[in-house]
Design an enzyme around this catalytic site. Structure first.
Site, PDB file in Angstrom:
ATOM      1  N   TYR A 154     -11.063   6.476  -5.514  1.00  0.00           N
ATOM      2  CA  TYR A 154     -10.637   7.587  -4.661  1.00  0.00           C
ATOM      3  C   TYR A 154      -9.740   7.066  -3.525  1.00  0.00           C
ATOM      4  O   TYR A 154      -8.669   7.636  -3.256  1.00  0.00           O
ATOM      5  CB  TYR A 154     -11.875   8.291  -4.092  1.00  0.00           C
ATOM      6  CG  TYR A 154     -11.566   9.386  -3.108  1.00  0.00           C
ATOM      7  CD1 TYR A 154     -11.177  10.653  -3.547  1.00  0.00           C
ATOM      8  CD2 TYR A 154     -11.663   9.171  -1.735  1.00  0.00           C
ATOM      9  CE1 TYR A 154     -10.891  11.667  -2.640  1.00  0.00           C
ATOM     10  CE2 TYR A 154     -11.381  10.177  -0.823  1.00  0.00           C
ATOM     11  CZ  TYR A 154     -10.997  11.419  -1.284  1.00  0.00           C
ATOM     12  OH  TYR A 154     -10.714  12.419  -0.390  1.00  0.00           O
ATOM     13  N   LYS A 158      -5.797   8.140  -2.855  1.00  0.00           N
ATOM     14  CA  LYS A 158      -5.301   8.734  -1.610  1.00  0.00           C
ATOM     15  C   LYS A 158      -4.239   7.843  -0.971  1.00  0.00           C
ATOM     16  O   LYS A 158      -3.321   8.332  -0.296  1.00  0.00           O
ATOM     17  CB  LYS A 158      -6.458   9.010  -0.644  1.00  0.00           C
ATOM     18  CG  LYS A 158      -7.363  10.146  -1.121  1.00  0.00           C
ATOM     19  CD  LYS A 158      -6.577  11.460  -1.279  1.00  0.00           C
ATOM     20  CE  LYS A 158      -7.459  12.651  -1.570  1.00  0.00           C
ATOM     21  NZ  LYS A 158      -6.670  13.912  -1.669  1.00  0.00           N
TER      22      LYS A 158
END
Lengths: 251, 248
Positions: A154, A158
């Site tokens: 994750y 990002k």
């Protein structure tokens, strides 16, 4: 402050949480909303909230990772008019120790968070270039800026969103298309409340967050609205962290 | 649009340029503005413009490098909800041409001025458990420039103050952020460059294809000053048309 009257905004992942809040706040400022989500019922509910705010809504249901499907549902939204604002909010998260992240899980995180952002940009870009205007707001995360343990895929996805933001700002400035990112830190969404409980949220807020509270989805939506509007007409390629004093980094 | 009604905003160096526009914009959103400048006439002119537009303004004057004067002048203001540390100075110089006095003045105006302005107003903000401090950095303080290293150094110091104050004052709910302008069309810009130079700059160096306007910076200040930015502290908002994309 410049309102968003007469603008049409595509908000991805707008069926729940922060995406729904972005749709509501942009609608309150006068924008009509294309509500994209993978879950139809959730998208319909958000569309109803947009209509309650007095604006038009169009529901676009598809898996954002599927670029062909997304282009098709965005094409149908043309009935509403040309899209001026894109909020790339759709995202997924998984808490998995590094050694246990299977290839499929890694791929899915990147398919939604990165390829999904890419697909939505592809879908709206030709129209924005033709009209020589547009505002893109990508949703990054402080996790992508400072790293967090337990969700490396994750964090990386990002981080990629920040790269897209900066590169797109430079590539599309010649068409007066602005590209910026918001970077939420600890925000009390339904998912956070479910995962940590209010007690856990209070505890973390007191120990770790300088302002001693979690943010609310609206705190992020206001930054989205600022970046989407003409008041931010000279802002491009930038990142606004909304984190209560966490993630004071960069320069 | 979030209103700043009922808020009092002190803007330093508001006699011209960006500071003047900050005053006009914050007043337009309902704030009562305290116009500070070392030049009384310029400050009065800004206040007059604010009042003419239907806003509320009063004027204070002191030398921002004189700590005793800052304490006396700003200490007598009563409640200030929003402080915009805008007072600044600039001179194009290579390092060999920067005298010790010029170096000191550059640091004093930007860094010492902001520092003691905030030190003076802080006790009241702490007591009321709230306040917004907006500092003015610069793209040159983030990225450096070929000249004016004293200016770049002073503006980088402002970034340090911003981040440290955000952490130090957060327990009292006081938010501290910075705006970081790129090249903005002010009277000074018009004086220092020909129209052709300005066109050239916009076309070749600024991705968005134009210089900034004072309003672009003031809108960022107004956003950070409003309750809409209540969960933002310690951050830098660069407003530069894409000319400087750095940090993360």
């Amino acid at each position: 402050m410049a309102g968003l009257e007469g603008r049409i905004a595509l908000v991805t992942g707008a069926g729940t949480g922060m995406g729904r809040s972005h749709a509501e706040v942009l609608a309150e400022r006068g924008a009509d909303i294309v509500v994209q989500d993978i879950v139809e019922d959730a998208a319909l509910e958000t569309a109803e909230l947009v209509r309650t705010a007095g604006r038009r809504a169009h529901v676009a249901v598809c898996d954002i990772a599927d670029g062909v499907a997304l282009a098709a549902v965005i094409g149908e939204a043309a009935a509403l008019g040309p899209i001026d604002v894109l909020v790339n909010n759709a995202g997924i998260h998984a808490l998995t120790p590094f050694e246990e992240i299977a290839e499929a899980e890694f791929d899915r995180i990147f398919a939604v968070n990165v390829a999904g952002t890419f697909n939505a940009m592809r879908a709206v870009l030709p129209g924005m270039k033709d009209r020589r205007r547009g505002a893109i707001v990508n949703v990054a995360s402080t996790s992508g800026q400072i790293g967090t343990p337990g969700d490396t895929h994750y964090c990386a996805s990002k981080g990629a969103v920040l790269g897209l933001t900066k590169a797109w700002a430079k590539e599309f400035a010649a068409w007066s298309i602005r590209v910026n990112a918001v970077s939420p830190g600890p925000i009390a969404t339904e998912m956070t409340v479910r995962n940590r409980g209010w007690e856990g949220i209070r505890e973390r807020a007191e120990k770790e967050i300088p302002l001693r509270r979690y943010g609310l989805p609206r705190d992020v939506s206001y930054a989205v609205a600022y970046l989407a509007g003409d008041g931010a007409g000279f802002v491009t390629g930038q990142v606004i962290p909304i984190a209560g004093g966490l993630a004071i980094v960069g320069i | 649009m979030t209103s700043l009604a009922g808020k009092t905003a002190l803007i330093t160096g508001a006699g011209r340029g960006l500071g003047r526009q900050h005053g006009l914009t914050l007043a337009e959103r309902g704030a009562s503005v305290i116009v500070h400048d070392i030049a009384g006439d310029a400050a009065e002119e800004t206040a007059g413009m604010i009042r003419k537009a239907g806003g509320e303004a009063r004027v204070v004057g002191c030398d921002i490098t004189d700590v005793a004067a800052i304490k006396e002048t700003f200490g007598a203001l009563g409640t200030v909800d929003i402080v915009v540390n805008n007072a600044g100075t600039h001179e194009a110089r290579l390092i060999e041409a920067i005298s010790a006095a010029e170096f000191k003045n550059m640091m004093d105006v930007h860094v010492k001025g902001a520092f003691f302005t905030v030190q003076t107003l802080l006790p009241d903000m702490k007591e009321r458990r709230g306040g917004k401090i907006i500092n003015t950095a610069s793209a040159w303080g983030q990225c450096g420039w070929h000249t004016d290293s004293h200016y770049c150094g002073a503006k980088a110091a402002i970034l340090g103050l911003t981040k440290a104050w955000a952490k130090e004052f957060a327990p009292w709910g006081i938010r501290v952020n910075a705006v970081s302008p790129g090249v903005v069309m002010t009277e000074m810009t018009r004086l220092n460059r020909t129209d052709e130079e300005i066109r050239d700059l916009a076309e070749k160096h600024i991705p968005i294809g134009r210089l900034g306007l004072p309003e672009d910076i003031s809108n960022a200040v107004a956003y950070l000053a409003s309750s809409e930015a209540d969960f933002i502290t310690g951050q830098v908002l660069p407003v530069n048309g894409g000319e400087f994309i750095v940090g993360i």
